[in-house]
Design a protein around this motif. Structure first.
Motif: not given
Length: 215
Positions: A12-13, A15, A20-21, A23-24, A54, A58, A61-63
């Protein structure tokens, strides 16, 4: 665990912000909850959205690939089980003989593994095979037991363990899980039975013990 996942391109990108962290972390916890339920039919974006709260947008976008989060969750939960199994190895007395250790260890390993839904492991493996650059990467999770094995063999004073070179240890670790885990994963009727226990004990002794301990 992280290294084995990188080999399967499950990342994963990073955070950069606390939100953001968070959320992950929440998504990982939600995925673990779904995985623990054991129904691979729920390993999708809609289920993750429902459990996490979520939006689908999202999540994408996040995953990126949604299956990444489920592969991560499965690997994390599997890693916990393997670490628990490995910790059992470290607890045995250095004066105990190989047979006593193996006969005590196998039922404990069974107890850790039998609670995992076989379809969950098959889900992971089917996707891992497609992602892995090398077949060995699929079995990288077994590396976590290498150090406990090396330690117990090198420190044991009973004279019942054979000398195992470093280049051989990764394959010994994989063989451990082949005999202990695979009957459960493959739905073999012998899984967890006395026949399975004896098969595993005999196989592990042939791998790590001197000849007099095998018969």
């Amino acid at each position: 665990m992280q290294e084995s996942l990188k080999k399967l391109n499950v990342e994963f990108n990073e955070a950069k912000r606390a939100q953001a962290k968070l959320t992950l972390d929440n998504l990982i916890q939600s995925a673990e909850q779904i995985v623990t339920g054991g129904d691979v039919g729920n390993f999708d974006a809609r289920s993750l959205s429902r459990v996490s709260g979520y939006s689908l947008g999202l999540l994408v976008k996040r995953l990126g690939k949604i299956e990444n989060i489920f592969l991560y969750a499965i690997a994390k939960l599997r890693s916990k089980k393997i670490q628990s199994i490995a910790s059992r190895l470290a607890e045995y007395d250095v004066n105990s003989d190989a047979r006593s250790i193996v006969e005590a260890f196998v039922p404990l390993a069974f107890d850790e593994i039998k609670h995992t839904n076989p379809s969950v492991i098959r889900y992971y493996e089917n996707r891992a095979v497609k992602r892995a650059d090398e077949w060995s990467h699929v079995f990288a999770y077994t590396d976590e037991i290498i150090e406990p094995l090396r330690s117990i063999i090198s420190q044991n004073r009973s004279g019942t363990f054979r000398t195992i070179e470093d280049h051989e240890l990764p394959y010994v670790a994989r063989a451990f899980f082949l005999f202990i885990e695979r009957p459960f994963v493959e739905g073999d009727p012998i899984a967890g039975t006395e026949l399975h226990r004896q098969m595993a004990v005999d196989a592990l002794l042939r791998l790590i013990a001197v000849n007099r301990e095998i018969d």
